[in-house]
Scaffold this active site. Structure first.
Site, short mmCIF file in Angstrom:
data_model
loop_
_atom_site.label_atom_id
_atom_site.label_comp_id
_atom_site.label_asym_id
_atom_site.label_seq_id
_atom_site.Cartn_x
_atom_site.Cartn_y
_atom_site.Cartn_z
N TYR A 1 -13.56 -4.39 11.26
CA TYR A 1 -12.79 -3.79 10.76
C TYR A 1 -11.85 -3.80 12.51
O TYR A 1 -10.12 -3.70 11.91
CB TYR A 1 -12.78 -1.93 10.64
CG TYR A 1 -11.65 -1.15 10.85
CD1 TYR A 1 -10.33 -1.31 10.06
CD2 TYR A 1 -11.16 -0.43 11.41
CE1 TYR A 1 -8.85 -0.94 9.65
CE2 TYR A 1 -9.44 0.64 12.03
CZ TYR A 1 -8.96 -0.38 10.63
OH TYR A 1 -7.30 0.71 10.77
N GLY B 1 0.60 -1.15 -0.11
CA GLY B 1 0.30 0.21 0.35
C GLY B 1 0.92 1.17 -0.18
O GLY B 1 0.45 1.69 0.44
N ALA B 2 1.67 0.87 -0.54
CA ALA B 2 3.20 2.60 -0.90
C ALA B 2 2.69 3.77 -1.48
O ALA B 2 3.38 4.28 -1.79
CB ALA B 2 4.34 1.98 -1.24
N ASN B 3 1.41 3.70 -2.46
CA ASN B 3 1.63 4.48 -3.51
C ASN B 3 0.59 6.15 -2.92
O ASN B 3 0.72 6.83 -3.48
CB ASN B 3 0.57 3.36 -4.53
CG ASN B 3 -1.19 3.43 -4.02
OD1 ASN B 3 -0.84 2.33 -3.39
ND2 ASN B 3 -1.94 4.63 -4.08
N THR B 4 -0.18 5.74 -1.68
CA THR B 4 -0.37 6.55 -0.90
C THR B 4 -0.47 6.58 0.70
O THR B 4 0.20 5.60 1.10
CB THR B 4 -2.28 6.66 -0.95
OG1 THR B 4 -2.60 7.91 -0.64
CG2 THR B 4 -2.74 5.80 -0.47
N GLY B 5 -0.84 7.91 0.95
CA GLY B 5 -0.66 7.44 2.98
C GLY B 5 0.70 7.54 3.67
O GLY B 5 1.29 7.81 3.05
N SER C 1 -4.10 -0.09 14.52
CA SER C 1 -5.00 0.65 14.70
C SER C 1 -5.75 1.39 16.25
O SER C 1 -5.20 -0.04 16.54
CB SER C 1 -5.66 0.57 14.12
OG SER C 1 -6.86 1.34 13.65
#
Length: 296
Positions: free
Chosen positions: A170, A21-25, A149
């Site tokens: 979640y 998930g390294a494309n954002t945030g 989280s």
């Protein structure tokens, strides 16, 4: 060290890091910081186009950055297997695996029939880690960092049926991230690798983009109120990944009020996350569901 920042990251020259998930945030900020400190970073993302765009952004800022991309859809065990094979084909060892990608607010099932949040946030990373574990074990001091989280505290997992739908999906998936980390670290005792967890606090990221407004808007408001940018949210992950004093089974998060804001430090996770029966039961069902069986 009360204010650990990116300036405290040791040089990462010669190290290979895989960030999901390294494309954002937070994932992007984690990858960027590691690349700026010399690591070869693999951006493992669902969209190849977005991964390549993120790589370009990092290289524009740091022309010497060593960036690669891999197409990884944690919604699909077939995609996970293909991504792992591609990464293994390029690297004999992996020094850092950052299990960062995550979703919330989705309903339905993955391609393989798992509840989607449990499937992507936990089972997908369980499978990827297992498929890369021999490369991780080949590194002299590897780390596996899984992003959980604050919400894990609301999660519940039935030790007699860990995959059963229970309450907040979640929160359950984020509790699973911690149960997985602690069990994995115990199983890595015969290697030089360690498993650590982290959480970003109240950071504004795209993890909420599919959430209902009633859930998304309060979380974004909290992030805005406390100034938790993705770069700040990435600091606990980066400290877990690079602090020379970090040890296995630690959990890093913001040290401020309610762990929402502040600089990263070791924090405590819920009593449920340390339940050995739940750890073992979750591990067993995860192997069964993914058909991934770890070394050792």
């Amino acid at each position: 060290m009360s204010k650990w920042t990116e300036a405290d990251i040791p040089e990462q020259n010669g190290r290979v890091a895989v960030v999901t998930g390294a494309n954002t945030g937070i994932g992007f900020e984690t990858a960027r910081a590691l690349a700026e400190h010399g690591a070869t970073v693999v951006l493992a993302c669902r969209s190849r186009e977005k991964a390549e765009a993120a790589a370009d952004r990092i290289i524009q800022n740091t022309p010497s950055a060593a960036i690669e991309t891999a197409q990884l859809d944690l919604n699909s065990l077939e995609s996970i297997s293909g991504a792992a094979e591609a990464i293994r084909g390029r690297h004999d060892r992996i020094d850092l695996l950052i299990n960062n990608a995550g979703v919330t607010g989705l309903s339905g099932v993955t391609e393989d029939g798992f509840e989607v949040q449990f499937g992507i946030n936990h089972l997908g990373h369980f499978a990827l880690t297992g498929l890369l574990l021999d490369r991780i074990a080949a590194a002299p001091a590897a780390r596996i960092v899984t992003v959980s989280s604050i919400g894990h505290r609301f999660g519940r997992i039935d030790p007699d049926n860990p995959a059963a739908p229970t309450g907040n999906a979640y929160a359950k998936s984020k509790l699973a991230n911690l149960l997985f980390t602690y069990e994995l670290d115990d199983r890595l005792a015969h290697t030089a690798a360690i498993a650590i967890a982290a959480h970003p606090g109240g950071a504004s990221t795209e993890v909420f983009r599919y959430s209902p407004a009633a859930f998304r808007l309060p979380n974004l408001a909290i992030a805005h109120l406390f100034g938790r940018t993705p770069a700040m949210g990435a600091l606990p992950t980066l400290r877990a990944a690079t602090d020379p004093h970090a040890t296995g089974s630690q959990y890093y998060g913001p040290a401020g009020l309610f762990e929402i804001q502040g600089y990263p430090a070791p924090v405590k996770s819920s009593t449920h996350s340390h339940d050995r029966k739940r750890q073992a039961a979750l591990w067993e069902v995860s192997e069964k569901l993914t058909d991934i069986h770890y070394l050792g």
